[in-house]
Design a protein around this motif. Structure first.
Motif, mmCIF file in Angstrom:
data_model
loop_
_atom_site.group_PDB
_atom_site.id
_atom_site.type_symbol
_atom_site.label_atom_id
_atom_site.label_comp_id
_atom_site.label_asym_id
_atom_site.label_seq_id
_atom_site.Cartn_x
_atom_site.Cartn_y
_atom_site.Cartn_z
ATOM 1 N N THR A 132 10.012 -0.713 3.736
ATOM 2 C CA THR A 132 9.086 -0.203 2.735
ATOM 3 C C THR A 132 7.638 -0.288 3.223
ATOM 4 O O THR A 132 7.306 -1.126 4.075
ATOM 5 C CB THR A 132 9.210 -0.989 1.426
ATOM 6 N N TYR A 134 3.441 0.360 1.547
ATOM 7 C CA TYR A 134 2.668 0.538 0.329
ATOM 8 C C TYR A 134 1.205 0.834 0.647
ATOM 9 O O TYR A 134 0.663 0.342 1.643
ATOM 10 C CB TYR A 134 2.717 -0.728 -0.527
ATOM 11 N N ALA A 137 3.862 4.693 -2.124
ATOM 12 C CA ALA A 137 4.872 3.833 -1.492
ATOM 13 C C ALA A 137 5.934 4.689 -0.821
ATOM 14 O O ALA A 137 6.169 5.829 -1.217
ATOM 15 C CB ALA A 137 5.516 2.924 -2.538
ATOM 16 N N ALA A 148 -1.361 -1.030 -4.122
ATOM 17 C CA ALA A 148 -0.051 -1.279 -4.741
ATOM 18 C C ALA A 148 0.599 -2.567 -4.240
ATOM 19 O O ALA A 148 1.527 -3.075 -4.883
ATOM 20 C CB ALA A 148 0.885 -0.106 -4.477
ATOM 21 N N LYS A 149 0.139 -3.079 -3.135
ATOM 22 C CA LYS A 149 0.757 -4.279 -2.565
ATOM 23 C C LYS A 149 0.648 -5.452 -3.517
ATOM 24 O O LYS A 149 -0.412 -5.733 -4.079
ATOM 25 C CB LYS A 149 0.099 -4.622 -1.221
ATOM 26 N N LEU A 197 10.548 2.785 -8.544
ATOM 27 C CA LEU A 197 9.221 2.225 -8.306
ATOM 28 C C LEU A 197 8.929 1.316 -9.493
ATOM 29 O O LEU A 197 8.631 1.791 -10.593
ATOM 30 C CB LEU A 197 8.162 3.319 -8.179
#
Length: 124
Positions: A58, A60, A49, A64-65, A81
């Protein structure tokens, strides 16, 4: 060049949450983008990220989204994080780094300065 110190790792069960911290030392994060990478045992260091400190934008990695959130705390010069719904595949040493500018650079080799890392282990 800003130096960073990571913390917040640990052992967590699948489905659990952890919040990692990346604190700047030496200078503030203003003018920088702060990036989280992770490195599992025997594997390459991978982008997770990115946050631009000034704009707050931001980015990702796809995995991770929807589960991880990167954020900044201006008062404490810290990037967080927040990791939710953790999976065993998230097990890795998590590293923070910073770079000037806004570009999202996903290659670990582009960064020269790293923190010591913090271990995240997801296991039952």
């Amino acid at each position: 060049q800003v130096q960073v110190v990571e913390s917040g790792g640990g052992l967590v069960q699948p489905g659990g949450s952890l919040r990692l911290s990346c604190v700047a030392s030496g200078r503030a994060f203003a003018g920088y983008s702060v990036v989280w990478f992770r490195q599992a045992a025997g594997k390459e260091r991978d982008f997770v990220a990115h946050i631009n400190w000034d704009s707050g934008r931001t980015y990702y990695v796809d995995s991770a989204k929807g589960r991880f959130v990167i954020s900044r705390d201006r008062a404490n010069n810290t990037v967080y994080l927040q990791m939710n719904s953790l999976k065993p595949d998230d097990t890795a040493v998590y590293y923070c780094t910073a770079t000037t500018g806004k570009l999202v650079i996903r290659a670990a080799g582009a960064y020269n300065y790293w923190g010591q890392g913090t271990q995240v282990t997801v296991s039952s």
